[in-house]
Design an enzyme around this catalytic site. Structure first.
Site, mmCIF file in Angstrom:
data_model
loop_
_atom_site.group_PDB
_atom_site.id
_atom_site.type_symbol
_atom_site.label_atom_id
_atom_site.label_comp_id
_atom_site.label_asym_id
_atom_site.label_seq_id
_atom_site.Cartn_x
_atom_site.Cartn_y
_atom_site.Cartn_z
ATOM 1 N N ASP A 1 -22.198 56.185 34.049
ATOM 2 C CA ASP A 1 -22.699 55.204 33.121
ATOM 3 C C ASP A 1 -21.671 54.079 33.218
ATOM 4 O OD1 ASP A 1 -23.684 53.692 31.113
ATOM 5 O OD2 ASP A 1 -23.694 55.398 29.528
ATOM 6 N N TYR B 1 -24.063 45.213 30.988
ATOM 7 C CA TYR B 1 -24.456 43.848 30.953
ATOM 8 C C TYR B 1 -23.217 42.818 30.682
ATOM 9 C CZ TYR B 1 -29.436 44.378 30.636
ATOM 10 O OH TYR B 1 -30.691 44.844 30.893
ATOM 11 N N ARG C 1 -15.865 45.415 20.878
ATOM 12 C CA ARG C 1 -16.302 46.632 19.876
ATOM 13 C C ARG C 1 -14.963 46.984 19.373
ATOM 14 N NH1 ARG C 1 -20.184 50.638 23.833
ATOM 15 N NH2 ARG C 1 -20.928 48.443 24.847
ATOM 16 N N GLU D 1 -27.166 53.493 35.140
ATOM 17 C CA GLU D 1 -26.730 55.113 35.232
ATOM 18 C C GLU D 1 -27.086 55.560 36.568
ATOM 19 O OE1 GLU D 1 -27.824 57.868 32.161
ATOM 20 O OE2 GLU D 1 -28.424 56.219 30.888
HETATM 21 P P1 TTP Z 1 -26.086 51.255 27.491
HETATM 22 O O1 TTP Z 1 -25.628 52.204 28.512
HETATM 23 O O2 TTP Z 1 -26.750 51.589 26.297
HETATM 24 O O3 TTP Z 1 -25.034 50.308 26.771
HETATM 25 P P2 TTP Z 1 -23.723 49.817 27.667
HETATM 26 O O4 TTP Z 1 -23.585 50.187 29.187
HETATM 27 O O5 TTP Z 1 -23.889 48.238 27.380
HETATM 28 O O6 TTP Z 1 -22.628 50.382 26.967
HETATM 29 P P3 TTP Z 1 -21.891 51.611 27.055
HETATM 30 O O7 TTP Z 1 -20.407 51.429 27.428
HETATM 31 O O8 TTP Z 1 -21.797 52.245 25.549
HETATM 32 O O9 TTP Z 1 -22.497 52.522 28.126
HETATM 33 O O10 TTP Z 1 -27.193 50.230 27.836
HETATM 34 C C1 TTP Z 1 -27.024 49.556 29.394
HETATM 35 C C2 TTP Z 1 -27.665 48.111 29.472
HETATM 36 O O11 TTP Z 1 -28.934 48.237 28.833
HETATM 37 C C3 TTP Z 1 -26.801 47.081 28.486
HETATM 38 O O12 TTP Z 1 -25.579 46.940 28.959
HETATM 39 C C4 TTP Z 1 -27.709 46.254 27.876
HETATM 40 C C5 TTP Z 1 -29.134 46.680 28.197
HETATM 41 N N1 TTP Z 1 -29.604 47.013 26.996
HETATM 42 C C6 TTP Z 1 -30.642 46.426 26.504
HETATM 43 O O13 TTP Z 1 -30.997 45.601 27.228
HETATM 44 N N2 TTP Z 1 -31.066 46.468 25.333
HETATM 45 C C7 TTP Z 1 -30.539 47.407 24.159
HETATM 46 O O14 TTP Z 1 -31.189 47.462 23.419
HETATM 47 C C8 TTP Z 1 -29.678 48.285 24.781
HETATM 48 C C9 TTP Z 1 -28.903 49.420 23.963
HETATM 49 C C10 TTP Z 1 -29.067 48.086 26.069
HETATM 50 MG MG MG Z 2 -23.671 51.936 29.929
#
Ligand code: TTP
Ligand code: MG
Length: 635
Positions: free
Chosen positions: A31, A36, A68, A126
């Site tokens: 993951d 983004y 964060r 992922e």
């Molecule tokens: P996530 O895996 O939830 O978040 P992340 O990778 O940014 O952070 P983490 O380190 O906690 O894993 O989501 C993956 C991407 O999906 C995220 O970078 C942006 C996008 N996204 C959206 O577009 N809308 C949303 O509401 C969320 C939660 C994520």
């Molecule tokens: Mg992520």
């Protein structure tokens, strides 16, 4: 007949024990951290040290870990984020192209390490890799007498390709955490599962390091024996770290690590148990229906329901679950499947890597779309995007050796674009707004209706430009489809239009691979494409024979989804503040899917898995809707 000393409370355990956990595979789940934000940092490395937030509509969809640390979190309102951290750098993230491209690049990179091509993407950020074959190959090479000095072979043909490692220990964290005394204690290293997990963890560490050094991305990784467990165990140490779920994986009395690990999860955190199923399970355990209107997800009790609470609940088992969860629209066998998940069992395979997406869909939302003229204009915009995406994702630059007609000896390499796959169907979906209630209010509706037709062959032409093709697609296919979808001349009011290329057929799967050549394909369409029911009528009667003439009312999540659209769950502010693993990822919000529960590989999963706000058209996962609605209420 139960043995005489069996009490009702024994039943769940006994039933649980009957589940056989498949332990043959070693799977790694990746993951990417703050995905983004990381893509933006990779483009502008100076941003790495700054707090960085990515904005869609008025919401922070993600932020880097520097942000964060300063109190920002995912799905926070932009206004709040600015208040908390005035020097936050905010970058607009509504155009997904850069994220999609980065996702593809990272996936291709990880995939290049795979031997069996079992490498599956979920959404953009992922990836699962089934590394069983690599691990087993390396286990066979181990020298039992000198595990500490082992070489991990990454290639079957080049014995020098690989890295040195200590096979007597795990790389990274473990669940349960191993204390230093335990780590030094003699262990049964010849427990084959333990050793295979050790190797999996070292391979995972190597791949993580490569992702950082070659691509500049960190990720969070889990290592275990199935997709469910490795995805969940990765969350134990976030970000930029890894966790391996240690054996024992089975026990007579439920004292194994799988049971104790999965038991601690709130039921809604289990991938594959969507919001609706989780609500039913909570209601069963709490003995009261969950109350949406009160604003609390867990009814009046505000209580979390853990997997353990459900698993050990009186008379719990696959049959009871079938009774609780079954019903219209739910497939037979859901009880057994959910019972499996609650026991850490997941027999879904990591999907085979694909070069092309299974479908491409483009959509937009509208505040008010009422006239055919406007619809036609929007269909043209969507068609252009669809064709552009088809070119980007389905065309390959291929080098062909060709003999020059003037000089037989002169062989030149001519670069030619070829289709890697052909979508056989085009689907048009809309979401009509429900009529106004007498009091002027409007019910929320996420229901889509759709119609499909064969994809006309002219769209595969590489001679005509996208503009010409898009106009023809609208005129000859989409407008007639739209008329069938909305036979009434007016009165409809659309909040969303989606155009999708579906039913992807790999060109390479065609005999001899000749179908990869569009010229040959068009010539041979009569023979080869007949089986796909694709034909070019070349005129106004393009849609005379539709593949799917039935009107479908779709759940907005996905047509494969088994659950009807749930009401948007209210989100308490505190819920979105807790660690990122506590916010369900888009994938966790997927509900139970019969064939492909994880719904991966699909380029448009994020599109299909998200909601659009009726008011402003913002796109977000279901769990963001509450925060978003609050924002509208405040503004
Ligand atoms: P996530 O895996 O939830 O978040 P992340 O990778 O940014 O952070 P983490 O380190 O906690 O894993 O989501 C993956 C991407 O999906 C995220 O970078 C942006 C996008 N996204 C959206 O577009 N809308 C949303 O509401 C969320 C939660 C994520
Ligand atoms: Mg992520």
């Amino acid at each position: 007949m139960l043995p005489c000393n069996t009490t009702p409370m024994d039943i769940p355990r006994r039933r649980g024990q009957r589940l056989k956990r498949q332990l043959d595979s070693i799977i790694i789940h990746f993951d990417y951290d703050a995905f983004y934000a990381s893509v933006i940092e990779a483009e502008t490395p100076s941003l790495r040290a700054r707090p960085l937030a990515v904005q869609q509509k008025q919401i922070v969809v993600t932020c880097n870990y520097e942000a964060r640390r300063r109190g920002l979190y995912k799905l926070q309102l932009i206004t709040e984020a600015k208040k908390t951290c005035p020097d936050v750098v905010i970058v607009l993230g509504e155009d997904l192209t850069r994220f999609r491209n980065a996702s593809k690049e990272l996936y291709a990179f990880l995939r290049s390490f795979s031997w069996n091509s079992r490498c599956e993407r979920l959404g953009f950020d992922e990836v699962w890799m089934d590394v069983t074959d690599i691990v087993d190959y390396n286990v066979r090479l181990l020298n039992q007498n000198d595990l500490a000095n082992t070489f991990f072979c990454l290639s079957k043909t080049d014995p020098t390709e690989g890295f040195a490692f200590d096979a007597s220990g795990v790389a990274g964290h473990t669940y349960p955490e191993v204390t230093s005394t335990e780590a030094d204690a003699p262990r049964d290293l010849w427990d084959p599962l333990r050793l295979r997990l050790h190797l999996g963890s070292h391979l995972a560490q190597h791949l993580r390091q490569k992702l950082v050094s070659k691509k500049g991305y960190t990720c969070t990784v889990g290592v275990s024996t199935n997709k469910l467990l490795c995805k969940l165990v990765g969350n134990v140490h976030k970000p930029s770290d890894q966790t391996t779920l240690l054996p024992p994986y089975t026990s007579e009395d439920g004292c194994d690590n799988v049971t104790s690990f999965i038991d601690e999860h709130e039921v809604g955190k289990i991938p594959g148990i969507g919001f609706k199923l989780a609500q039913k399970l909570r209601a069963h355990v709490l003995q009261q229906p969950a109350d949406f209107d009160s604003g609390l997800v867990y009814g009046g009790t505000n209580e979390k329901v853990l997997v353990r609470d459900i698993r050990t609940f009186s008379d719990m088992g696959p049959e009871t679950l079938e009774r609780i969860l079954g019903g219209p629209g739910t497939p037979h066998g859901i009880g057994a499947k959910v019972w499996g998940l609650l026991n850490g069992c997941d027999d879904t395979e990591v999907g085979q890597a694909r070069d092309v997406p299974t479908q491409i869909s483009i959509e937009d939302s509208y505040v008010r779309l009422v006239a055919l003229e406007e619809v036609t204009k929007e269909l043209l915009v969507l068609s252009r995007s669809l064709l552009r995406r088809m070119h980007a994702d389905l065309l390959d630059d291929d080098e062909d050796l060709q003999v020059s007609p003037n000089d037989g000896a002169n062989i030149a390499a001519i670069s030619e674009k070829r289709w890697l796959a052909f979508p056989k169907t085009i689907r048009l979906s809309t979401r009509p707004r429900p009529p106004q209630n007498p009091d002027g209010s409007r019910n929320r509706s996420f229901a889509r209706i759709s119609r499909s037709a064969p994809m006309p062959n002219f769209v595969f032409s590489l001679k005509d430009g996208i503009e010409v093709l898009a106009e023809r697609l609208v005129k000859e296919t989409l407008v007639p489809l739209f008329r069938k979808l909305h036979p009434e001349k007016s009165g409809w009011n659309l909040s969303l239009v989606n155009v999708a290329a579906t039913g992807m057929v790999d060109a390479a799967s065609e005999k001899g691979g000749v179908g990869r050549d569009i010229g040959k394909m068009l010539k041979r369409q009569g023979d080869v494409l007949k089986q796909w029911k694709v034909y070019d009528t070349g005129g106004q009667d393009q849609t005379k024979e539709e593949v799917d003439v039935s009107m479908q009312v779709q759940d907005v999540w996905d047509e494969k989804n088994l659950e009807p659209s749930p009401p948007p769950p209210p989100i308490r502010p505190s819920e979105s503040r807790i660690g990122s693993e506590d916010i369900p990822t888009p994938s966790q919000e997927l509900s139970f899917l019969p064939e492909d529960r994880w719904e991966s590989e699909d380029e448009d999963m994020l599109d299909d898995d998200s909601y659009r706000c009726e008011e402003c058209g913002g796109v977000m996962p279901i769990f963001a809707m509450g925060a978003h609605a609050r924002w509208h209420a405040q503004n």
